[in-house]
Write a protein that holds these residues in place. Structure first.
Motif, short mmCIF file in Angstrom:
data_model
loop_
_atom_site.label_atom_id
_atom_site.label_comp_id
_atom_site.label_asym_id
_atom_site.label_seq_id
_atom_site.Cartn_x
_atom_site.Cartn_y
_atom_site.Cartn_z
N PRO A 298 0.83 -1.21 0.00
CA PRO A 298 0.00 0.00 0.00
C PRO A 298 0.86 1.26 0.00
N ASP A 299 0.43 2.26 -0.74
CA ASP A 299 1.12 3.55 -0.77
C ASP A 299 0.96 4.20 0.61
N PRO A 300 2.08 4.52 1.30
CA PRO A 300 1.97 5.12 2.63
C PRO A 300 1.11 6.38 2.67
N SER A 301 1.09 7.14 1.56
CA SER A 301 0.31 8.39 1.55
C SER A 301 -1.19 8.14 1.57
N THR A 302 -1.61 6.88 1.37
CA THR A 302 -3.04 6.56 1.38
C THR A 302 -3.51 6.01 2.74
N LEU A 303 -2.60 5.88 3.70
CA LEU A 303 -2.94 5.22 4.96
C LEU A 303 -3.67 6.13 5.95
N GLY A 304 -3.59 7.43 5.74
CA GLY A 304 -4.08 8.37 6.75
C GLY A 304 -5.51 8.15 7.17
N GLU A 305 -6.41 7.99 6.22
CA GLU A 305 -7.84 7.92 6.54
C GLU A 305 -8.18 6.69 7.36
N ARG A 306 -7.42 5.62 7.21
CA ARG A 306 -7.76 4.36 7.87
C ARG A 306 -6.92 4.06 9.11
N THR A 307 -5.99 4.95 9.47
CA THR A 307 -5.09 4.69 10.59
C THR A 307 -5.63 5.30 11.88
N VAL A 308 -5.63 4.49 12.94
CA VAL A 308 -6.04 4.95 14.27
C VAL A 308 -4.93 4.63 15.26
N GLY A 309 -4.95 5.30 16.40
CA GLY A 309 -3.93 5.08 17.41
C GLY A 309 -3.01 6.28 17.54
N LYS A 310 -1.89 6.09 18.23
CA LYS A 310 -1.02 7.21 18.55
C LYS A 310 0.45 6.87 18.29
N THR A 311 1.24 7.92 18.16
CA THR A 311 2.69 7.81 18.16
C THR A 311 3.22 8.47 19.42
N ASN A 312 4.36 8.00 19.89
CA ASN A 312 5.05 8.63 21.01
C ASN A 312 6.54 8.56 20.71
N ILE A 313 7.18 9.71 20.51
CA ILE A 313 8.60 9.75 20.19
C ILE A 313 9.28 10.71 21.14
N GLY A 314 10.41 10.30 21.71
CA GLY A 314 11.09 11.18 22.65
C GLY A 314 12.48 10.71 22.98
N ILE A 315 13.06 11.34 23.98
CA ILE A 315 14.41 10.98 24.45
C ILE A 315 14.41 10.86 25.97
N VAL A 316 15.21 9.93 26.46
CA VAL A 316 15.54 9.86 27.88
C VAL A 316 17.02 10.20 28.01
N ALA A 317 17.32 11.24 28.76
CA ALA A 317 18.70 11.69 28.94
C ALA A 317 19.08 11.63 30.41
N SER A 318 20.29 11.16 30.68
CA SER A 318 20.78 11.16 32.06
C SER A 318 22.18 11.76 32.08
N GLY A 319 22.52 12.36 33.23
CA GLY A 319 23.83 12.97 33.35
C GLY A 319 23.96 13.69 34.67
#
Length: 394
Positions: free
Chosen positions: A290-311
């Protein structure tokens, strides 16, 4: 007010076009170009009449691309085409006098390898031309780099470890599909993993290392260590760094399909002969999926992107988590695209906006973490990518 040329009319190009129109206070003229003019027309039809102009261009052709840049008087080019085309588009910008921005670093067409080396090598040429090139202004790379710079500026004297954590918990209903260009996605995922520790790169087998992380608003998910391009620049620019890793979530079905495809040779990037014709298995697979550009209408759910930094801060250990959650349906309602394209496209527009406004403008070739993170972090909240920062124990 600036004229912007967007090259690439896939899922990310759609987001960039929509968002540039929403930022018309900075982008007075918006031109969308692609090899496939029909893709440009489809995006143009989603926007108010006259909001954008469209053009056809072969981004593999430096002369043709430079000619288009000159003909429309583009001040900046947002490259959301294929990573294979980064170098030709950068050269076109040098020839025509336009600033440059992309969302992913250069990838070799004939080798499953991506790196900044050849783009960084153009630094002096951009300085000599008094032009700027901003590399990797997507989410990862991009926002994750800015998260690291923000942490370094405000929360640490030294950052010792960084884990970049990328979770897409979306469901598009297909047995198997990729959320961005299949050829790029599958090459990235099936390659050997790498992470940086104690001054050297350590290589792992694909999917060899995994952990479970509890992603806010998503839950616990298995996350696998990959090599990802932002690490290459972050090891150069984050003070005191001792280790950096990148993890991404994959469902069992995705991994099973990918392994089967790999086992039968469908992820190959070298030509094979089939019925008297030369084909590249990975490119043929891209045609079937499937063409990724056609997935929008049928996609449900969430993304979570981040960083964990220690120092360390004031001689005391410190650990923080900065992340951003996007909802696929909300993204589609706003710009007719799923969250993976949204989280890549919006940062590209923010980077271009800051360049055009002069907040981020310096001749040469630069990575995101080399600039003051504060204006970018403010724009994330304003442009639809609100972020969260938590202090962690341990």
């Amino acid at each position: 007010m600036s004229t912007v040329l967007i090259i690439g009319a896939g899922g990310v190009g759609r987001v960039v076009a929509h968002k540039c129109v929403m930022n018309a206070d900075v982008f007075s003229k918006i031109v969308l170009a692609s090899r496939r003019i029909e893709s440009c027309r489809a995006i143009e039809s989603e926007l108010p009449d006259g909001a954008i102009e469209i053009a056809q261009v072969d981004a593999d052709d430096t002369v043709e691309t430079a000619r288009l840049i000159e003909s429309i008087g583009a001040d900046i080019v947002i490259n959301v085409a294929l990573p294979y085309q980064d170098l030709t588009i950068m050269e076109a910008c040098l020839k025509s006098g336009a600033h440059y921005l992309d969302t992913a670093n250069y990838e070799h067409p004939d080798e499953a390898k991506f790196e900044y080396k050849e783009q960084w090598a153009k630094d002096q040429a951009f300085k000599d031309a008094n032009l700027m090139a901003l590399l990797g202004s997507g989410f990862d790379p991009g926002v994750t780099n800015v998260f690291c710079a923000y942490a370094q500026k405000h929360y640490f004297d030294e950052i010792h470890t960084i884990d970049i954590l990328d979770c897409n918990d979306g469901d598009h209903g297909y047995a198997f599909a990729t959320n961005f260009n299949p050829e790029i996605n599958l090459r990235e995922v099936s390659s050997k993993g790498r992470y940086w520790e104690d001054g050297k790169w350590i290589e792992t087998d694909p999917m060899e290392i995994k952990m479970v992380w509890d992603y806010p608003e998503v839950g616990e998910r298995e996350s696998y260590l990959l090599y990802h391009e932002e690490m290459e620049s972050l090891v150069k620019h984050i003070k005191g760094l001792k280790r950096i890793r990148f993890f991404m979530t994959f469902g069992e079905s995705y991994l099973t399909h990918m392994k089967c495809l790999e086992n039968v040779g469908m992820l190959g990037i070298e030509e094979v002969e089939h019925n008297g014709q030369k084909i590249v298995p990975m490119q043929f697979l891209k045609t079937l999926l499937p063409d990724p550009s056609t997935l929008g209408e049928r996609t449900v759910g969430k993304t979570n992107i981040g960083i964990v930094a220690s120092g360390m801060k004031d001689n005391k250990p410190k650990k923080i988590y900065i992340y951003q959650v996007s909802d696929h349906k909300r993204c589609y309602d706003e710009v007719r695209s799923q969250a993976v394209s949204y989280t890549t496209g919006v940062p590209a527009v923010i980077g271009a906006r800051l360049m055009c406004e002069g907040a981020w403008m310096k001749s040469g070739v630069w990575n995101m973490e080399q600039f003051d993170p504060d204006p970018f972090m403010r724009e994330l909240n304003r442009q639809g990518l609100a972020w969260v920062l938590k202090e962690l124990e341990g």
